[in-house]
Each structure stands twice: as C-alpha cells, then as structure tokens.
Design a protein around this motif. Structure first.
Motif, PDB file in Angstrom:
ATOM      1  N   VAL A  27      -0.401  14.954  62.056  1.00 22.22           N
ATOM      2  CA  VAL A  27      -1.489  14.486  62.927  1.00 22.22           C
ATOM      3  C   VAL A  27      -1.716  15.472  64.079  1.00 22.22           C
ATOM      4  O   VAL A  27      -2.855  15.768  64.442  1.00 22.22           O
ATOM      5  CB  VAL A  27      -1.178  13.062  63.459  1.00 22.22           C
ATOM      6  N   GLU A  28      -0.627  16.006  64.632  1.00 19.98           N
ATOM      7  CA  GLU A  28      -0.750  16.972  65.736  1.00 19.98           C
ATOM      8  C   GLU A  28      -1.635  18.154  65.354  1.00 19.98           C
ATOM      9  O   GLU A  28      -2.535  18.532  66.097  1.00 19.98           O
ATOM     10  CB  GLU A  28       0.634  17.524  66.114  1.00 19.98           C
ATOM     11  N   HIS A  29      -1.339  18.723  64.187  1.00 19.76           N
ATOM     12  CA  HIS A  29      -2.056  19.940  63.788  1.00 19.76           C
ATOM     13  C   HIS A  29      -3.554  19.672  63.673  1.00 19.76           C
ATOM     14  O   HIS A  29      -4.379  20.484  64.087  1.00 19.76           O
ATOM     15  CB  HIS A  29      -1.497  20.486  62.463  1.00 19.76           C
ATOM     16  N   GLY A  89       9.008  27.404  70.388  1.00 17.32           N
ATOM     17  CA  GLY A  89       9.806  27.012  69.231  1.00 17.32           C
ATOM     18  C   GLY A  89       9.236  27.414  67.898  1.00 17.32           C
ATOM     19  O   GLY A  89       8.838  28.563  67.686  1.00 17.32           O
ATOM     20  N   ARG A  90       9.181  26.404  67.024  1.00 24.00           N
ATOM     21  CA  ARG A  90       8.786  26.594  65.635  1.00 24.00           C
ATOM     22  C   ARG A  90       7.377  27.183  65.499  1.00 24.00           C
ATOM     23  O   ARG A  90       7.078  27.934  64.599  1.00 24.00           O
ATOM     24  CB  ARG A  90       8.825  25.192  65.017  1.00 24.00           C
ATOM     25  N   GLY A  91       6.491  26.731  66.356  1.00 22.33           N
ATOM     26  CA  GLY A  91       5.136  27.298  66.362  1.00 22.33           C
ATOM     27  C   GLY A  91       4.183  26.727  65.335  1.00 22.33           C
ATOM     28  O   GLY A  91       3.176  27.357  65.004  1.00 22.33           O
ATOM     29  N   SER A  92       4.476  25.524  64.831  1.00 21.20           N
ATOM     30  CA  SER A  92       3.568  24.996  63.789  1.00 21.20           C
ATOM     31  C   SER A  92       2.201  24.632  64.368  1.00 21.20           C
ATOM     32  O   SER A  92       1.182  24.770  63.681  1.00 21.20           O
ATOM     33  CB  SER A  92       4.201  23.810  63.058  1.00 21.20           C
ATOM     34  N   ASN A  93       2.143  24.194  65.616  1.00 18.27           N
ATOM     35  CA  ASN A  93       0.839  23.903  66.227  1.00 18.27           C
ATOM     36  C   ASN A  93       0.080  25.201  66.509  1.00 18.27           C
ATOM     37  O   ASN A  93      -1.129  25.280  66.307  1.00 18.27           O
ATOM     38  CB  ASN A  93       1.010  23.090  67.514  1.00 18.27           C
ATOM     39  N   PHE A  94       0.815  26.207  66.950  1.00 19.78           N
ATOM     40  CA  PHE A  94       0.204  27.521  67.174  1.00 19.78           C
ATOM     41  C   PHE A  94      -0.398  28.022  65.857  1.00 19.78           C
ATOM     42  O   PHE A  94      -1.540  28.488  65.798  1.00 19.78           O
ATOM     43  CB  PHE A  94       1.287  28.477  67.719  1.00 19.78           C
TER      44      PHE A  94
HETATM   45  C1  GRF Z   1       5.298  19.291  69.068  1.00 22.00           C
HETATM   46  O1  GRF Z   1       5.835  18.084  68.587  1.00 22.00           O
HETATM   47  C2  GRF Z   1       4.534  19.071  70.350  1.00 22.00           C
HETATM   48  O2  GRF Z   1       3.934  17.818  70.425  1.00 22.00           O
HETATM   49  C3  GRF Z   1       5.606  19.194  71.408  1.00 22.00           C
HETATM   50  O3  GRF Z   1       6.448  20.218  70.923  1.00 22.00           O
HETATM   51  C4  GRF Z   1       6.378  20.256  69.506  1.00 22.00           C
HETATM   52  C5  GRF Z   1       6.042  21.679  69.103  1.00 22.00           C
HETATM   53  O4  GRF Z   1       6.136  21.879  67.723  1.00 22.00           O
HETATM   54  N1  GRF Z   1       5.051  19.441  72.697  1.00 22.00           N
HETATM   55  P1  GRF Z   1       5.732  23.281  67.086  1.00 22.00           P
HETATM   56  O5  GRF Z   1       6.550  24.360  67.762  1.00 22.00           O
HETATM   57  O6  GRF Z   1       4.254  23.477  67.324  1.00 22.00           O
HETATM   58  O7  GRF Z   1       6.040  23.164  65.626  1.00 22.00           O
END
Ligand code: GRF
Length: 318
Positions: free
Chosen positions: A169-171, A9-14
């Motif tokens: 928080v995830e990032h 998807g969006r890839g913000s964690n990536f």
């Molecule tokens: C995040 O909320 C993660 O916890 C879930 O999918 C989402 C991915 O977001 N597994 P992004 O693509 O990294 O923005």
C-alpha cells in the motif's frame, strides 16, 4: 518538478518512486538521494545513476556542521519536494524552516495512532483490527505534521502478512500522493491574517510567522488572506469568544453562529468557487480557525463544503 529523496534503509519506497518516474507515471525527476548511512537504498540509486550523498552525522565535528552541510547539499538540488522514505533521523528545524510544507514523510500507521519507531509492530501488539499508511507534511514534532493522505488496511492474521500489505500500500500511495501534488497542485492558498502579523486578534496575539510567510512567498497561485472575526465585522479590539456546544459564542453570551456561517459560505462563493485545490493555513487557537484542538466554525464549514478539495494546516501543525 524536482524530487529529492531521503532514505536510511531498504529503499523500497524510493524504488517505487523511481520506477514511477522512469515510466513517466510520475511527471517528475528524482534528482538525488540523501542517506545518513550506507544502505541498500544507496545501491538502488547508484544502479540507476541517481546522485547520492551519504551524510553521516558522526563524521561531523558538531551537530551544527552536519546540519549546515545537509542544508547546503539539499539546496544544490533545488528540490520542489523532499520525500522521506524511511529516513531514520529527526529532520532539523533549519531544513523545515527552509522548506515548509515541502517535506513529506510516509509512516506505516494511521496517524496519530502509533507514532515513532516500529509502528507496524506497535499496531500488531495493540491488537487493532485496522491500521494503515499515512502521508504527511513534516514539522518539528515526530510524525505530527498535517496529514495529506491515508489508506486503511484490515489487519490480516500474521504480522508478516501485515508488513507485506503495508509496504504494498505504501508504494502505491506514495506515488499517487506525489503524482496528485505535482499534476494537480494547490491553486489557492487561504491564510489567516493573524499569522501574517496583521493586527486582528482580540488578545494582540497576531504573530508574524516566518514559516507562513515563506509558504506565501513561494506559492504559485492565488493567496487569500482571511480573519473571519475581523472580516465579519467584530472589529479590533473585540471581545473574546469561544466554541460552546458547537456554537460560536462571545464572552457576553452573544451567539454569532449564524453570522459566522453566513460569512463562511459567502467567503467560499466569493473566493473559492473557481479553485481546483485549496490549502489553508489557519491559527489553531482561534474559535473560528482552529482544527485539531479547537473545532473552529469557519474551518469546520470550509472542510464540510470543500471536502477533499481542501487541506487545512494549522500553525501548530506547520
Ligand atoms: C516504511 O515502512 C516507511 O513507512 C517508514 O520506513 C519504511 C521504509 O521502508 N517510514 P523502505 O526503506 O522504503 O523499504
């Protein structure tokens, strides 16, 4: 270390992981990105000259062909860890078999609460006061692998604010967790003898597990095999025992709580006192080694004494 990311998807964690790697905050290279469709994460990779493979399941004649292509593609990157960052597909067993305890997922809730899709919405609709973020190892069951890190979040007064807070928080948590695994790796692996196929269970249930063996074979550190019952002298075959009111009791009513406590403390001082970080793989169905369903005494004492220094994974979580 080499990190391979999976996203849909969006890839913000990536992007958070990539930025941390570029800044040197994360002493690892993001070697590639695997997507199951064209998505913004793919664009982030291309902009940053990270190799991308878009493997769309529908474009393969069979599921087997998709899985074998996925596996071959992953192998080419020789990753130390595979990081799932919003990859919206079930990870095939074949991949988990190849990389046990090396595939990590991020989930936007405090697992085991709100597994599956739309976890933020699920938590919001349930009206909970707190939710959070979980990092866990991936196993064959959805959002059920051993938890590596969690961070609690107080639910704000709108779902938009909750989503924003979760992602923030995830990032941070994803980068911190990977950084700690890379810079402060497990130096000791404690493994249940029965899972290595040694003859130690009273019911003959010792089971050689290829997944456990794979972790042992690839482990860069000290490996300590243990069977609390056998090692404290119960012998094989031995009588069955159980946890009754928190005590370790045999079928004949003999209370071995003190004996197993003594054994565990001795085990810790003899084997783990110089360890910086320990991972243990233990058998869930044992009254000494269980963690999730059976509150085994050996495991309980290990976790109480070693606190955040130990991560216990049961065979059922692997
Ligand atoms: C995040 O909320 C993660 O916890 C879930 O999918 C989402 C991915 O977001 N597994 P992004 O693509 O990294 O923005």
């Amino acid at each position: 270390m080499k990190l391979l990311v999976f996203a849909s998807g969006r890839g913000s964690n990536f992007e958070a992981l990539l930025n941390a790697s570029k800044k040197g905050e994360l002493k690892s290279d993001i070697v590639g990105l695997i997507c199951d469709k064209n998505c913004p994460a793919e664009e982030i990779a291309r902009t940053n000259s990270i190799p991308v493979n878009v493997l769309k399941p529908k474009e393969y004649d069979s599921k087997e062909l998709f899985i074998s292509t996925l596996l071959e593609t992953v192998k080419q990157y020789a990753p130390d860890y595979i990081l799932l960052a919003g990859y919206m597909r079930i990870i095939p067993t074949e991949l988990i078999e190849e990389y046990p305890l090396r595939i990590i997922n991020i989930h936007p809730s405090l697992l085991p609460a709100f597994q599956g899709k739309d976890a933020i919405l699920q938590a919001w609709q349930a009206g909970v006061k707190t939710t959070g973020v979980t990092l866990h190892f991936v196993n064959d069951k959805l959002d059920s692998g051993a938890v590596i890190a969690q961070k609690e979040i107080k639910v704000p007064d709108s779902i938009d604010a909750l989503e924003a807070e979760i992602h923030k928080v995830e990032h941070k948590l994803y980068v911190e967790t990977v950084k700690s695994l890379v810079e402060d790796p497990f130096d000791t692996l404690v493994v249940g003898k029965c899972l290595m196929g040694r003859n130690c269970r009273y019911d003959g249930g010792s089971e050689y597990s290829s997944r456990v063996s794979k972790v042992v074979a690839g482990f860069k550190g000290r490996v300590v095999e243990v069977c609390p019952e056998l090692d404290m002298g119960m012998g094989v075959p031995r009588t069955t025992s159980d946890i009754v009111d928190g005590r370790f009791v045999t079928k004949e009513g003999q209370d071995l709580t003190d004996k197993i406590s003594h054994f565990t403390n001795k085990f810790i001082s003899e084997n783990l006192s110089s360890s910086k970080r320990v991972i243990a793989i233990l058998a869930e169905k044992s009254p000494s080694c269980g963690k999730v369903k059976v509150k085994g005494l050996f495991t309980k004492i290990l976790m109480e004494k070693l606190k955040e220094k130990i991560l216990v994974v049961t065979d059922e979580e692997l």
